[in-house]
Design an enzyme around this catalytic site. Structure first.
Site, short mmCIF file in Angstrom:
data_model
loop_
_atom_site.label_atom_id
_atom_site.label_comp_id
_atom_site.label_asym_id
_atom_site.label_seq_id
_atom_site.Cartn_x
_atom_site.Cartn_y
_atom_site.Cartn_z
N LEU A 203 -12.20 48.34 6.66
CA LEU A 203 -13.62 48.08 6.93
C LEU A 203 -13.83 46.75 7.61
O LEU A 203 -14.82 46.56 8.32
CB LEU A 203 -14.41 48.12 5.62
CG LEU A 203 -14.49 49.46 4.91
CD1 LEU A 203 -15.17 49.31 3.56
CD2 LEU A 203 -15.21 50.48 5.76
N GLY A 204 -12.93 45.80 7.36
CA GLY A 204 -13.10 44.49 7.96
C GLY A 204 -12.17 43.47 7.32
O GLY A 204 -11.59 43.70 6.26
N GLY A 206 -11.59 38.99 6.80
CA GLY A 206 -12.28 37.70 6.83
C GLY A 206 -12.05 36.95 5.55
O GLY A 206 -11.69 37.53 4.53
N GLY A 207 -12.25 35.64 5.63
CA GLY A 207 -12.06 34.84 4.43
C GLY A 207 -10.64 34.91 3.94
O GLY A 207 -9.69 34.60 4.64
N ASP A 320 -22.08 31.09 1.13
CA ASP A 320 -21.66 31.73 2.39
C ASP A 320 -22.57 32.91 2.74
O ASP A 320 -22.10 34.02 3.01
CB ASP A 320 -20.20 32.18 2.29
CG ASP A 320 -19.55 32.36 3.65
OD1 ASP A 320 -20.10 31.86 4.65
OD2 ASP A 320 -18.50 33.01 3.73
#
Length: 493
Positions: A203-204, A206-207, A320
């Site tokens: 899905l994605g 990041g971090g 965030d």
């Protein structure tokens, strides 16, 4: 389609009509009586409009199996006729202004009901004590209402139930009535659920990790956030996210299902949000959101932050807030996600920390001095509010030297908004109403994103202001001032 007005009575001439779908438009009023003539109608899908009532004639439609009227402007009690639709399998009236109670003999009149969704209304009274008599019932959601009394022990007899939603009411639990546990999920089950963490389910990223879509062995769809333990701080982020999400509960915060912790593997299992993130809705070529949809999303985010800052025993700073961390469920309800760098504190507190937040959204005092406070979240919210209505990222290449997103908005207010919101052929009164509401939204965003923390408003004030703006839009709609707001085909994650 951006359609508006009332439903024409000639609809009743479509004698072979099976499905009636007007979702995501601006229709108002009621369904015409001529619908009673449609003897083959199986599904009525009119969610996300401005309908104010469900006519009693609906109760005569014994053949209707699905009735979706969520996110409209329904007021007053649920018509008793609705509870007499013997073939009804799905009843979804979520996010309206319905009042009154639910009949205790509901199952006798809705013997085929499988999904009952009445969350986010103003319903009250006790919970129906005979829900266990609904032999086909798989899910019921009564969250965020005013139900009172104890949770019926008889719910335990409903062995086929997959989901029970009764949070955010005035209910009490008697000792021994209900026992809810986290089910520990193994690494092996997650491998199976995600097809070996295959890239097609990604899905994605990041971090501190990557998020995968998966389906557990019991059929529940989940999002699996896998932490990259090679990154410094990843393990601490995993612990923080498990701690935060297991102790805070709100309808606009992402819900944790379980955690999986092994020597070389850490993951949190979360509710799957089928409509993706606000970021994808803003920037995908295949999707667009009208004013009310954007406003509803930002109200949801504001309510989540209001709870974190003011509604919890110890205030929580998210640290965030940004569009990619705002996820949308099947009803386009927003849920704030990613608590990997969140901080616990007391009141409107200030602390110092390493700078880990996202450039463009972090408050000035956070980026320069590492100062964290609830006011930093307010700043981030203000930036996201501007972005949601201008479709401009704070890091857009147009913002150089002295020009920033806040300066740009401050100079022009409503004239900088996303062109999709204004439309090409607005009537004069439409344009004035639209322009006034957008100006109010931008002024609020600037009040949140003030340079100095002391000059920023708090989330209690932000929620109140957004709700007033929404009521103005709905009041104008009720008086016949219709906003001609196009909605393009939706993006589905």
């Amino acid at each position: 389609m951006g359609l508006r007005g009332s439903i024409p009575p000639h609809l009743g001439n479509l004698s072979f009509l099976v499905q009636l779908e007007f979702r995501n438009n601006s229709f108002h009023g009621s369904i015409p009586r001529d619908v009673e003539k449609l003897k083959m109608l199986k599904e009525i899908l009119i969610g996300h409009n401005n309908f104010t009532e469900i006519p009693n004639l609906i109760g005569s439609k014994d053949q209707v199996e699905k009735l979706y009227v969520q996110a409209n402007a329904l007021k007053g009690p649920v018509p008793l006729a609705v509870f007499n639709m013997s073939s009804l399998k799905i009843l979804a009236l979520t996010a309206n202004y319905l009042t009154g109670s639910i009949p205790d003999d509901l199952c006798q009149h809705l013997p085929s009901i499988q999904i009952l969704s009445l969350a986010r209304n103003k319903l009250d009274g006790p919970l129906p004590s005979k829900l266990w008599q609904c032999k086909e019932l798989l899910q019921f959601s009564l969250d965020s209402n005013n139900f009172r009394g104890s949770i019926p022990k008889s719910i335990g007899n409903s062995t086929q139930l997959e989901r029970i939603g009764i949070s955010y009411n005035n209910l009490t639990v008697l000792p021994g009535h209900l026992n809810f546990f986290w089910r520990r999920i193994s690494h092996l089950e997650l491998v199976r659920a995600t097809n070996g963490f295959h890239e097609s389910n990604l899905l994605g990223t990041g971090g501190f990790g990557s998020v995968y879509r998966g389906t557990l062995s019991n059929g529940i769809h989940v999002a699996v956030k896998v932490f990259n333990l090679q990154l410094e701080g990843a393990f601490k982020s995993f612990e923080r996210e498990c701690e935060m999400l297991s102790n805070i509960r709100h309808q606009n915060l992402i819900k944790i299902i379980s955690c999986c912790s092994q020597i070389d593997f850490e993951a949190v299992i979360l509710n799957y949000m089928p409509n993706g993130s606000l970021e994808k809705w803003l920037y995908s070529q295949n999707s667009s959101l009208n004013i009310l949809q954007r406003l509803n999303i930002m109200i949801d985010v504001a309510l989540a932050l209001e709870y974190l800052h003011h509604g919890y025993s110890i205030s929580v700073v998210h640290c965030d807030v940004k569009p990619s961390n705002i996820l949308l469920d099947e009803d386009m309800v927003a849920h704030v996600a990613d608590f990997g760098i969140a901080k616990l504190g007391g009141g409107d507190y200030v602390t110092h920390t390493m700078t880990l937040a996202t450039i463009g959204y972090m408050a000035p005092e956070y980026g320069t001095e590492g100062i964290v406070s609830t006011r930093g979240d307010v700043y981030s919210f203000g930036i996201v509010l501007m972005e949601a209505f201008t479709k401009r990222k704070p890091t857009d290449e147009m913002f150089v030297e002295e020009m920033s997103l806040t300066q740009w908005v401050s100079n022009s207010l409503s004239t900088v908004v996303d062109a999709n919101l204004l439309g090409m052929h607005q009537e004069d009164h439409d344009f004035e109403t639209c322009n006034d509401c957008l100006s109010s939204i931008m002024r609020l965003a600037l009040a949140c994103a003030a340079e100095s923390p002391e000059e920023r408003i708090n989330m209690l004030e932000a929620v109140s202001t957004l709700k007033k703006i929404k009521m103005k839009i709905l009041d104008n709609a009720a008086r016949g001032v219709r906003l001609n707001l196009p909605v393009l085909p939706v993006w589905v994650g």
